[in-house]
Design an enzyme around this catalytic site. Structure first.
Site, PDB file in Angstrom:
ATOM      1  N   ARG A 150      35.971  11.380   9.518  1.00 34.97           N
ATOM      2  CA  ARG A 150      35.934  12.475   8.544  1.00 34.97           C
ATOM      3  C   ARG A 150      37.235  12.547   7.756  1.00 34.97           C
ATOM      4  O   ARG A 150      38.327  12.399   8.304  1.00 34.97           O
ATOM      5  CB  ARG A 150      35.714  13.802   9.277  1.00 34.97           C
ATOM      6  CG  ARG A 150      34.332  13.912   9.833  1.00 34.97           C
ATOM      7  CD  ARG A 150      33.880  15.333   9.926  1.00 34.97           C
ATOM      8  NE  ARG A 150      34.700  16.099  10.844  1.00 34.97           N
ATOM      9  CZ  ARG A 150      34.198  17.065  11.637  1.00 34.97           C
ATOM     10  NH1 ARG A 150      32.915  17.350  11.610  1.00 34.97           N
ATOM     11  NH2 ARG A 150      34.993  17.744  12.427  1.00 34.97           N
ATOM     12  N   LYS A 183      23.231  18.232  16.268  1.00 39.44           N
ATOM     13  CA  LYS A 183      22.318  19.262  16.773  1.00 39.44           C
ATOM     14  C   LYS A 183      21.916  20.263  15.687  1.00 39.44           C
ATOM     15  O   LYS A 183      20.741  20.605  15.564  1.00 39.44           O
ATOM     16  CB  LYS A 183      23.014  19.981  17.932  1.00 39.44           C
ATOM     17  CG  LYS A 183      22.246  21.130  18.535  1.00 39.44           C
ATOM     18  CD  LYS A 183      22.841  21.520  19.877  1.00 39.44           C
ATOM     19  CE  LYS A 183      24.317  21.908  19.792  1.00 39.44           C
ATOM     20  NZ  LYS A 183      24.520  23.210  19.117  1.00 39.44           N
ATOM     21  N   ARG A 221      25.036  28.282  26.960  1.00 38.39           N
ATOM     22  CA  ARG A 221      26.129  27.328  27.142  1.00 38.39           C
ATOM     23  C   ARG A 221      26.498  27.169  28.611  1.00 38.39           C
ATOM     24  O   ARG A 221      27.208  26.239  28.973  1.00 38.39           O
ATOM     25  CB  ARG A 221      27.391  27.808  26.414  1.00 38.39           C
ATOM     26  CG  ARG A 221      27.356  27.601  24.924  1.00 38.39           C
ATOM     27  CD  ARG A 221      28.699  27.949  24.308  1.00 38.39           C
ATOM     28  NE  ARG A 221      28.586  28.109  22.872  1.00 38.39           N
ATOM     29  CZ  ARG A 221      28.591  27.092  22.010  1.00 38.39           C
ATOM     30  NH1 ARG A 221      28.760  25.864  22.450  1.00 38.39           N
ATOM     31  NH2 ARG A 221      28.461  27.307  20.726  1.00 38.39           N
ATOM     32  N   ARG A 249      38.037  17.252  23.023  1.00 39.49           N
ATOM     33  CA  ARG A 249      36.911  18.166  22.720  1.00 39.49           C
ATOM     34  C   ARG A 249      35.639  17.699  23.413  1.00 39.49           C
ATOM     35  O   ARG A 249      34.868  18.505  23.944  1.00 39.49           O
ATOM     36  CB  ARG A 249      36.652  18.215  21.211  1.00 39.49           C
ATOM     37  CG  ARG A 249      37.532  19.187  20.465  1.00 39.49           C
ATOM     38  CD  ARG A 249      37.465  18.959  18.966  1.00 39.49           C
ATOM     39  NE  ARG A 249      36.146  19.218  18.398  1.00 39.49           N
ATOM     40  CZ  ARG A 249      35.736  18.740  17.224  1.00 39.49           C
ATOM     41  NH1 ARG A 249      36.515  17.944  16.516  1.00 39.49           N
ATOM     42  NH2 ARG A 249      34.548  19.039  16.770  1.00 39.49           N
ATOM     43  N   ARG A 301      42.154  15.708   9.159  1.00 41.65           N
ATOM     44  CA  ARG A 301      42.636  16.940   9.803  1.00 41.65           C
ATOM     45  C   ARG A 301      43.072  16.646  11.230  1.00 41.65           C
ATOM     46  O   ARG A 301      42.532  15.755  11.871  1.00 41.65           O
ATOM     47  CB  ARG A 301      41.526  18.003   9.822  1.00 41.65           C
ATOM     48  CG  ARG A 301      41.106  18.463   8.444  1.00 41.65           C
ATOM     49  CD  ARG A 301      40.113  19.601   8.517  1.00 41.65           C
ATOM     50  NE  ARG A 301      39.405  19.615   9.815  1.00 41.65           N
ATOM     51  CZ  ARG A 301      38.397  20.419  10.092  1.00 41.65           C
ATOM     52  NH1 ARG A 301      37.962  21.276   9.188  1.00 41.65           N
ATOM     53  NH2 ARG A 301      37.810  20.396  11.265  1.00 41.65           N
TER      54      ARG A 301
END
Ligand SMILES: [Zn+2]
Length: 213
Positions: A127, A13, A88, A171, A160
């Protein structure tokens, strides 16, 4: 033109928002950035917001709306804005609708960038971060020249904790649960446009532009 961009973690986004800003010549309204700017600029609203942020509390909607109004009435925003990260929730969307009406403006499009969960898990789970300098890589999209070694400093790369699969799925679920009523709110108003968020950044951007033109 006033456009709201919706899209969960990893949907791209922010990247699309920046491309739209360049294409349309209107500013990006990102509440996180604006709150930080208002706080560091020491405006009345910024000082009020800082009190909440310093206390570790969410800044109330009325205050966020006041800061957005201030931003929307600056000269560079008279032609419209790209909303990224706001609203939101449904109450925030209703408040934004009232603000738009007060200013004699309206939301033209709400673009939801949609990517299926397996794809997002692959993107976010790939990642890798350098332990020494913090540089980020991606095993597929931006791999280091040598596996598990930082191109910039030779440090070791690691995954991470918030990039592991269980955390990513949680999430995504949190985002989905929070955003679904908002998506439904705009769908009922006939403003929602769904865009497939897979392919190259330019492919996705062209899909968005096709909706706007
Ligand atoms: Zn490094």
């Amino acid at each position: 033109m006033n456009v709201i961009l919706l899209g969960g973690p990893g949907a791209g986004k922010g990247t699309q928002a920046k491309k739209l800003v360049a294409r349309l010549g209107v500013p990006q309204i990102s509440t996180g950035d604006m709150l930080r700017a208002a706080v560091s600029g020491g405006t009345d609203w910024g000082r009020k917001a800082k009190e909440f942020m310093d206390a570790g509390k969410l800044v109330p909607d009325e205050l966020v709306i006041a800061i957005i109004k201030e931003r929307m009435t600056q000269p560079d925003a008279t032609g419209g804005s790209i909303f990224d990260g706001f609203p939101r929730t449904v109450p925030q969307a209703e408040a934004l609708g009232r603000l738009m009406a007060d200013l004699g403006r309206s939301i033209d499009h709400v673009i939801s960038i949609e990517v299926d969960e397996a794809e997002l898990v692959g993107r976010l789970g790939g990642r890798r971060t350098c332990k020494s300098c913090g540089q980020m890589f991606h095993v597929v999209q931006a791999p280091p020249r040598k596996a598990d070694v930082c191109d910039a400093c030779g440090g070791a790369l690691y995954q991470r904790d918030d990039d592991n699969e269980a955390t990513i799925r949680s999430r995504l679920a949190t985002y989905d649960k929070a955003t679904r009523p908002l998506v439904e709110f705009y769908r009922q108003k006939g403003l929602l446009r769904r865009v497939l968020g897979v392919g190259s950044i330019d492919d996705i951007f062209e899909r968005i532009c096709a909706i706007l033109s």
